[in-house]
Design an enzyme around this catalytic site. Structure first.
Site, short mmCIF file in Angstrom:
data_model
loop_
_atom_site.label_atom_id
_atom_site.label_comp_id
_atom_site.label_asym_id
_atom_site.label_seq_id
_atom_site.Cartn_x
_atom_site.Cartn_y
_atom_site.Cartn_z
CD GLN A 100 -2.83 1.14 2.42
OE1 GLN A 100 -2.29 1.18 3.52
NE2 GLN A 100 -4.13 1.20 2.27
CE1 TYR A 172 -2.69 8.80 7.90
CE2 TYR A 172 -3.88 6.93 6.99
CZ TYR A 172 -3.26 7.56 8.06
OH TYR A 172 -3.22 6.94 9.29
NE ARG A 220 -8.48 -0.38 2.97
CZ ARG A 220 -8.38 -0.74 4.24
NH1 ARG A 220 -7.52 -0.15 5.05
NH2 ARG A 220 -9.12 -1.72 4.72
N GLY A 321 -8.73 -7.64 9.00
CA GLY A 321 -7.64 -6.97 9.68
C GLY A 321 -7.38 -7.58 11.04
NE ARG A 322 -10.42 -4.24 14.31
CZ ARG A 322 -11.55 -3.73 14.77
NH1 ARG A 322 -11.61 -3.23 15.98
NH2 ARG A 322 -12.64 -3.72 14.01
CB CYS A 345 -10.51 -10.01 16.95
SG CYS A 345 -10.61 -8.23 17.11
CB CYS A 348 -9.94 -4.80 23.25
SG CYS A 348 -8.33 -5.30 22.59
C1 LIG Z 1 -3.26 -1.73 13.94
C2 LIG Z 1 -3.95 -1.24 12.73
C3 LIG Z 1 -3.23 -0.59 11.74
C4 LIG Z 1 -3.89 -0.16 10.55
N1 LIG Z 1 -3.13 0.39 9.55
C5 LIG Z 1 -3.71 0.63 8.35
C6 LIG Z 1 -2.92 0.93 7.20
O1 LIG Z 1 -1.70 0.90 7.23
N2 LIG Z 1 -3.57 1.22 6.04
C7 LIG Z 1 -4.93 1.20 5.95
O2 LIG Z 1 -5.48 1.47 4.88
N3 LIG Z 1 -5.70 0.84 7.00
C8 LIG Z 1 -5.11 0.52 8.19
N4 LIG Z 1 -5.88 0.05 9.21
C9 LIG Z 1 -7.31 -0.22 8.98
C10 LIG Z 1 -7.49 -1.69 8.56
O3 LIG Z 1 -6.92 -1.94 7.29
C11 LIG Z 1 -8.97 -2.10 8.51
O4 LIG Z 1 -9.62 -1.33 7.53
C12 LIG Z 1 -9.67 -1.89 9.85
O5 LIG Z 1 -8.90 -2.44 10.90
C13 LIG Z 1 -11.07 -2.55 9.83
O6 LIG Z 1 -10.95 -3.92 9.57
P1 LIG Z 1 -11.05 -5.02 10.76
O7 LIG Z 1 -12.32 -4.74 11.50
O8 LIG Z 1 -11.04 -6.34 10.03
O9 LIG Z 1 -9.85 -4.83 11.64
C14 LIG Z 1 -5.27 -0.36 10.41
C15 LIG Z 1 -5.98 -1.00 11.42
C16 LIG Z 1 -5.34 -1.46 12.55
C17 LIG Z 1 -6.13 -2.21 13.57
S1 SF4 Z 2 -8.26 -8.50 20.34
FE1 SF4 Z 2 -8.00 -6.25 20.57
S2 SF4 Z 2 -5.77 -5.94 20.23
FE2 SF4 Z 2 -6.26 -7.99 19.43
S3 SF4 Z 2 -6.68 -7.67 17.24
FE3 SF4 Z 2 -8.66 -7.58 18.32
S4 SF4 Z 2 -8.97 -5.38 18.70
FE4 SF4 Z 2 -6.78 -5.64 18.24
#
Ligand SMILES: Cc1cc2nc3c(=O)[nH]c(=O)nc-3n(C[C@H](O)[C@H](O)[C@H](O)COP(=O)(O)O)c2cc1C
Ligand code: SF4
Length: 366
Positions: A100, A172, A220, A321-322, A345, A348
């Site tokens: 990215q 950004y 994105r 992601g998480r 997950c 949190c």
């Molecule tokens: C620790 C962390 C770092 C992230 N860094 C980026 C990133 O570098 N680029 C980006 O587009 N989104 C970033 N995100 C957003 C994730 O790509 C994702 O859209 C978001 O966590 C929602 O998805 P999830 O619910 O599956 O975690 C980040 C999210 C987390 C938790």
């Molecule tokens: S449990 Fe909490 S710290 Fe671990 S990935 Fe999920 S939100 Fe992030």
């Protein structure tokens, strides 16, 4: 009916399944933005875990576009060797890997901390860095950032990446240009949507030219910024359409910008509000005869949700992601029907606000 574990062809690139690791800054790079062993093993573990396409985190195209000091970088040829090792480690598992490309603009907390030259379309501080007023870029300076993306794209190809994702979401630099929330310009890079689209489209075109015509390049976006005066799905659908008409091979639909509110609960739906935005973008592209794949993301915690997104046609690919931070084997377990064995997950958000990685996972693993 398509299934989550069917292979998928992304502009000629064969993915072994439809699960994408969402880009997530790890801050595991060196202070010069170079790859570390920790970074390689972090991604290697998730690739071993069965993800089809790993999206390597927001990777800075220039030092002053950095978000944080330990952010991964792709602005110098010295960074290439480490990136090659990273790509090789991921390829050895059968996964494909995108990078990215990122410039933080006014959102550079590293720049704010070090009093660097913070730049933006307009001299308005980010709501989350209120004391750091960015400098408005002159039109020639805007044009001068485009080659940074192009050079980064060329390095991505040289390092062996399979795809590039241009980061135009989350407040950004590219998102700052796109949005009336952060772009008050009256010149050719501001004003109406065409003006606000100009810089992101110039970046997309330069990245595509640098990477080569067949190389997959996606974008994105934050399809709803969740801020007063910001984009909602109506404008973002037009943005997505223009991006695809201008050569984007896929659209990754995220949401939100710093200072905005969290995605609302999508009451009455089993899917998160951000996943429903992806469905909206997909519908608009389809109605306009555009077949570019859409990636959905957002609180996909359980495999059943990911399966349904693909089976019910809300999106073509699902980014997680998480959930893959919390359990690197999420995909393998899901593919084997071992959903109950997944370390779930909890949502949190410690990984966002406190520490990188998944601190609760580290505790559970002892
Ligand atoms: C620790 C962390 C770092 C992230 N860094 C980026 C990133 O570098 N680029 C980006 O587009 N989104 C970033 N995100 C957003 C994730 O790509 C994702 O859209 C978001 O966590 C929602 O998805 P999830 O619910 O599956 O975690 C980040 C999210 C987390 C938790
Ligand atoms: S449990 Fe909490 S710290 Fe671990 S990935 Fe999920 S939100 Fe992030």
């Amino acid at each position: 009916m398509p299934s989550l574990f069917d292979p998928f062809h992304l502009n000629g690139l064969r993915l072994r399944n439809r699960v994408v690791m969402a880009p997530m800054v790890s801050d595991y790079a060196t202070e010069d933005g170079e790859v570390t062993l920790r970074l390689i093993s972090y991604y290697g573990e998730r690739a071993d875990g069965g993800v089809g396409l790993i999206t390597v985190e927001a990777t800075a195209v220039s030092p002053n576009g950095r978000l944080g000091q330990n952010q991964l970088g792709i602005w110098a040829d010295d960074q290439l060797q480490g990136l090659r090792y990273l790509v090789e480690r991921i390829h050895a598992t059968g996964a494909m890997v995108a990078v990215q490309l990122h410039h933080a603009g006014r959102q550079s907390s590293f720049g704010a901390r070090t009093h660097a030259d913070l730049v933006a379309p307009s001299p308005i501080p980010s709501p989350t860095l209120p004391l750091s007023k960015p400098r408005e870029l002159a039109p020639a300076e805007v044009r001068a950032i485009v080659p940074d993306f192009a050079r980064a794209a060329r390095r991505a190809v040289t390092a062996g990446f399979d795809a590039i994702e241009v980061h135009a979401a989350h407040g950004y630099l590219l998102n700052q240009f796109l949005s009336p929330f952060s772009n008050y310009r009256t010149d050719e890079y501001g004003g109406d949507l065409e003006g606000r689209l100009r810089f992101p489209l110039e970046v997309l075109s330069a990245v595509r030219a640098a990477a080569g015509p067949d190389f997959p390049v996606g974008v994105r976006i934050s399809a709803d910024e969740y801020v007063p005066g910001g984009h909602t799905l109506a404008e973002s659908a037009v943005v997505a359409r223009r991006l695809v008409e201008s050569g984007a091979h896929y659209i990754h639909v995220s949401s939100g910008v710093p200072g905005g509110h969290a995605p609302p609960d999508a009451s009455g739906s089993d899917f998160s509000a951000t996943v429903l935005l992806a469905r909206g973008v997909k519908q608009v592209l389809t109605v306009n005869g555009l077949a570019a794949p859409v990636i959905a993301v957002g609180r996909v915690i359980r495999p059943s949700t990911a399966r349904r997104i693909v089976e019910e046609g809300l999106a073509d690919l699902v980014a997680v992601g998480r959930a893959v931070l919390a359990d690197p084997l999420w995909v393998r377990k899901a593919a084997a029907g071992l959903d109950d064995e997944i370390r779930v997950c909890s949502g949190c958000r410690d990984c966002i606000h406190h520490e990188r990685g998944c601190p609760p996972l580290a505790k559970r693993a002892g």
